[in-house]
Design an enzyme around this catalytic site. Sequence first.
Site, PDB file in Angstrom:
ATOM      1  N   GLY A   1       1.578  -2.954   6.394  1.00 30.24           N
ATOM      2  CA  GLY A   1       0.270  -3.315   5.856  1.00 30.24           C
ATOM      3  C   GLY A   1      -0.846  -2.860   6.772  1.00 30.24           C
ATOM      4  O   GLY A   1      -0.861  -1.719   7.247  1.00 30.24           O
TER       5      GLY A   1
ATOM      6  N   GLY B   1      -0.231  -1.014  10.162  1.00 29.48           N
ATOM      7  CA  GLY B   1       0.263   0.355  10.269  1.00 29.48           C
ATOM      8  C   GLY B   1       1.706   0.507   9.858  1.00 29.48           C
ATOM      9  O   GLY B   1       2.114   0.060   8.780  1.00 29.48           O
TER      10      GLY B   1
ATOM     11  N   GLY C   1       1.296   2.751  -1.646  1.00 26.03           N
ATOM     12  CA  GLY C   1       2.625   3.190  -1.223  1.00 26.03           C
ATOM     13  C   GLY C   1       3.023   4.501  -1.877  1.00 26.03           C
ATOM     14  O   GLY C   1       3.646   5.368  -1.241  1.00 26.03           O
ATOM     15  N   ASP C   2       2.672   4.661  -3.140  1.00 24.55           N
ATOM     16  CA  ASP C   2       2.974   5.905  -3.851  1.00 24.55           C
ATOM     17  C   ASP C   2       2.168   7.064  -3.274  1.00 24.55           C
ATOM     18  O   ASP C   2       2.674   8.191  -3.157  1.00 24.55           O
ATOM     19  CB  ASP C   2       2.656   5.753  -5.337  1.00 24.55           C
TER      20      ASP C   2
END
Length: 310
Positions: free
Chosen positions: A224, A227, A253-254
Amino acid sequence: MILTVTLNPSIDISYNLSTFQLDNTNRVTEVRKTAGGKGLNVSRVANELGKDVVATGFLGGKLGEEITEQLYATGIKSNFLVIQEKTRNCIAILHEGMQTEILEKGPTISTDEANQFLKHFDALSEEANVISMSGSLPNGLPDDYYTFLIERANQKNKKIILDSSGSSLMAVLQNKHRPSVIKPNINELSDILGYKLSEDNDSLKSALSTQIFDGIEWIIVFLGANGAFAKHHSSYYRIDIPNISVINPVGSGDSTVAGIAAALDNQLDDISLLKQAMTCGMLNTMESITGHIDLKNFNNLFNQVIVTKY
């Protein structure tokens, strides 16, 4: 070329409401309908990074046709296997700083369709340098279906990024056919190992040295706002990121996966790969549109990401 695999895509419908009233009429003035699914977010961001992308997976019905049309309109090539049942809708209601989701279960893939896709995938993967596989498995596919795809891609010596969780990820970790990259977050890593992990370097290094990860070239654990921590072969890295103003974290995330895929395709060094991955994830959080980055801010953020070999 980067091949993205989205086995359970959707049309993502976003309703923006100032307040959400249960058991009452809610009138929406702002509606967004987007070709959705983790792999399609990867496709969009990789395309924005200037990469040649082909998107594949299962599509069916009018919603499937709409997804193909949206991708074509943004310059993304697609080659999906058309199935008998219909692609799903996924609804997000944004209200009072919260997000309520209503997710359809989607189509059930027949055994014949599952077998057809393996041949379909074989043909498409011939031209790919990097293959990104993302998201949940639709009904009808076994938990270990990703292992079949990974085995085939490994036979062609392709770089493979797997972004999944739960039983589909565990099936891969328990199989001899290994992806090149996995990217669990700290909670997913804890679930894999069966105990609560702390985020300190020693704990993470020990966790990533566990036998279950043997043979996976890159393991990148996302923390998150703190890092990430990564292992590449026998090297370990801590990645620190700057504080930023977050508008929409969905799809970050993608976007990170897209950054990894583009870096692998460009054969970047370890530090550049990690910095690019984190930069793409951060850029997505700064936009209201999911699976989108503004490259004008790329260099500024890239230069603020600190990678330390541990």
